[in-house]
Motif scaffolding. Structure first.
Motif, PDB file in Angstrom:
ATOM      1  N   MET A 142       1.769   9.823   9.485  1.00  0.00           N
ATOM      2  CA  MET A 142       1.203   9.093   8.328  1.00  0.00           C
ATOM      3  C   MET A 142       2.074   9.423   7.079  1.00  0.00           C
ATOM      4  O   MET A 142       2.043  10.308   6.564  1.00  0.00           O
ATOM      5  N   ARG A 143       3.071   8.639   7.217  1.00  0.00           N
ATOM      6  CA  ARG A 143       4.063   8.814   5.849  1.00  0.00           C
ATOM      7  C   ARG A 143       4.582   7.449   5.346  1.00  0.00           C
ATOM      8  O   ARG A 143       4.355   6.355   6.086  1.00  0.00           O
ATOM      9  N   PRO A 144       5.124   7.209   4.076  1.00  0.00           N
ATOM     10  CA  PRO A 144       5.337   6.111   3.364  1.00  0.00           C
ATOM     11  C   PRO A 144       6.443   5.492   4.229  1.00  0.00           C
ATOM     12  O   PRO A 144       7.279   6.070   5.040  1.00  0.00           O
ATOM     13  N   LEU A 197       4.006   3.452   7.369  1.00  0.00           N
ATOM     14  CA  LEU A 197       2.795   2.939   6.658  1.00  0.00           C
ATOM     15  C   LEU A 197       2.813   1.351   6.963  1.00  0.00           C
ATOM     16  O   LEU A 197       1.746   0.647   7.047  1.00  0.00           O
ATOM     17  N   ARG A 219      -0.334  -0.839   8.502  1.00  0.00           N
ATOM     18  CA  ARG A 219      -0.755  -2.017   7.656  1.00  0.00           C
ATOM     19  C   ARG A 219      -0.992  -3.084   8.664  1.00  0.00           C
ATOM     20  O   ARG A 219      -1.943  -3.799   8.817  1.00  0.00           O
ATOM     21  N   PRO A 257       1.515  12.893   4.436  1.00  0.00           N
ATOM     22  CA  PRO A 257       1.114  12.560   3.096  1.00  0.00           C
ATOM     23  C   PRO A 257       0.671  11.116   2.683  1.00  0.00           C
ATOM     24  O   PRO A 257       0.230  10.976   1.697  1.00  0.00           O
ATOM     25  N   ALA A 258       0.919  10.228   3.878  1.00  0.00           N
ATOM     26  CA  ALA A 258       0.349   8.843   3.389  1.00  0.00           C
ATOM     27  C   ALA A 258      -1.126   8.528   4.210  1.00  0.00           C
ATOM     28  O   ALA A 258      -1.253   7.537   4.129  1.00  0.00           O
ATOM     29  N   ARG A 259      -1.667   9.718   4.461  1.00  0.00           N
ATOM     30  CA  ARG A 259      -3.138   9.703   5.231  1.00  0.00           C
ATOM     31  C   ARG A 259      -4.023   8.667   4.285  1.00  0.00           C
ATOM     32  O   ARG A 259      -4.536   7.627   4.794  1.00  0.00           O
ATOM     33  N   ASP A 260      -4.209   9.028   3.036  1.00  0.00           N
ATOM     34  CA  ASP A 260      -5.252   7.955   2.360  1.00  0.00           C
ATOM     35  C   ASP A 260      -4.937   6.531   2.212  1.00  0.00           C
ATOM     36  O   ASP A 260      -5.665   5.589   2.163  1.00  0.00           O
ATOM     37  N   GLU A 261      -3.402   6.196   2.306  1.00  0.00           N
ATOM     38  CA  GLU A 261      -2.995   4.996   2.135  1.00  0.00           C
ATOM     39  C   GLU A 261      -3.242   4.249   3.443  1.00  0.00           C
ATOM     40  O   GLU A 261      -3.618   3.144   3.575  1.00  0.00           O
ATOM     41  N   VAL A 262      -2.993   4.935   4.553  1.00  0.00           N
ATOM     42  CA  VAL A 262      -3.239   4.389   5.941  1.00  0.00           C
ATOM     43  C   VAL A 262      -4.808   4.225   5.984  1.00  0.00           C
ATOM     44  O   VAL A 262      -5.243   3.188   6.642  1.00  0.00           O
ATOM     45  N   GLN A 275      -6.030   0.977   4.532  1.00  0.00           N
ATOM     46  CA  GLN A 275      -5.623  -0.255   5.082  1.00  0.00           C
ATOM     47  C   GLN A 275      -6.719  -0.825   6.265  1.00  0.00           C
ATOM     48  O   GLN A 275      -6.957  -1.990   6.366  1.00  0.00           O
TER      49      GLN A 275
END
Length: 367
Positions: A196-198, A202, A206, A229-234, A237
């Motif tokens: 999970m990364r930008p 990501l 999405r 680092p993109a766990r919350d953004e993942v 979605q």
């Protein structure tokens, strides 16, 4: 042969699991499988992220070059004392992680130089990346052999360095963890394994979330292996989907991945920017047909219409429809599952790759 192995992006001993580390380790196993003695030449990590500022990036580049010179000096003393290797083998040099040690050192000692999974993209020729790509191009030109895993990489290298020497090796995995016939998994359980990364990861999460949202009328559940680092953004979605349908497993040990795959019925991952995707190989070895996009290096590891479905890049409707088709047609899914497993165990195993590597390396003149 005695082979000095180097992976500038990530050492095979790096504590953080990734596809890159896994392939480095598997390459070493393949080389040893046919009798070569592999020594890890250096654990120096050379990795330049997307530049935050030109001045900071230039300073970091200079610092890494100093580290590389110091490691080259260490190896010079070591080789002078114990003898030089028969071959230097660099895995995955590219614009963010060029090899700053091997080319000069091997030239000084008259040691043959080889690369595997080197890549070159002209669209990266700007600023500092132009400098690092020039280093990659010079290394590829010097190499007695450049082993390419995908036609995409080979074409990019051949366009940049027309006179270089190339050989093809299909992406592969160590299938020993998948040799037992799996128990029948849940045919409606979807599985994905991805960091999970930008960026591309990501974007793939999405697209996957949007596709699942469009087939909510079907009785699917899903297991997700991965963290970063993109766990919350993942997770954001997937917020609109029923929470009870999705199992977030986080980062797990690589040895535990096969059990998760065996529990599922279909592997789903769009695959934006994938070089090829070790996870696709593992999923098929476990008997999971794949739904992915016909993009980047994915077609090198998934047989469209035979071991899964590859949909047009960016076509959300087609991607969702392919998942729906395998959920609805269990007979077709079963046939694809068997072919996926056969494909990997017979054609993309460590043994098959080792034999091909032996064939390729035998062409390199060794003093």
């Amino acid at each position: 042969m005695r082979i000095a192995f180097y992976a500038p992006l990530k050492s095979p001993n790096d504590p953080v699991a990734s596809g890159d580390r896994q392939m480095a380790r598997t390459l070493i196993k393949a080389l040893e499988h046919v009798g070569h003695r592999v020594e890890l030449a250096s654990e120096l990590r050379f990795y330049l992220r997307e530049p935050d500022s030109k001045s900071f990036d230039a300073l970091k580049f200079d610092a890494l070059k100093i580290d590389a010179r110091e490691d080259a000096a260490r190896l010079t003393r070591l080789w002078a004392r114990d003898g030089k290797p028969d071959l230097w083998f660099t895995y995955h040099p590219y614009y963010k992680a060029p090899d700053l040690i091997g080319p000069e050192l091997t030239a000084a000692f008259a040691v043959p130089y080889a690369t595997a999974e080197a890549s070159y993209s002209r669209r990266r020729n700007a600023g500092l990346w132009a400098d690092t790509q020039a280093l990659v191009a010079r290394a590829v030109e010097q190499a007695a052999l450049n082993i390419c895993f995908t036609q995409r990489d080979r074409q990019g290298l051949a366009d940049a360095v027309p006179g270089a020497t190339f050989g093809m090796l299909s992406p592969f995995i160590d299938t020993s963890a998948f040799r037992e016939t799996p128990a029948r998994g849940c045919p409606t359980r979807l599985v994905t394994v991805a960091m999970m990364r930008p960026g591309d990861k990501l974007e793939s999460y999405r697209m996957l979330a949007q596709a699942l949202g469009s087939i909510g009328h079907l009785p699917w559940t899903m297991s997700v292996v991965g963290d970063g680092p993109a766990r919350d953004e993942v997770k954001a979605q997937f917020a609109g989907l029923p929470a009870e349908r999705i199992e977030w497993l986080g980062a797990i040990e690589p040895a535990a991945v096969p059990d998760v795959l065996y529990s599922g019925g279909i592997y789903v991952w769009p695959g934006f920017g994938e070089a090829y995707g070790v996870a696709y190989l593992e999923a098929q070895a476990a008997g999971l047909p794949v739904v992915a996009q016909d993009i980047a290096g994915v077609p090198e590891v998934v047989r469209d219409g035979r071991t899964g479905f590859l949909t047009p890049p960016g076509d959300l409707t087609a991607f969702a429809s392919a998942i729906e088709r395998l959920l609805a047609r269990n007979d077709e899914r079963t046939v694809m599952a068997a072919e996926a497993r056969r494909f990997i165990l017979e054609e993309r195993s460590l043994g098959a790759a080792a034999a091909r590597l032996a064939e390729l390396l035998a062409k390199i003149p060794v003093s």
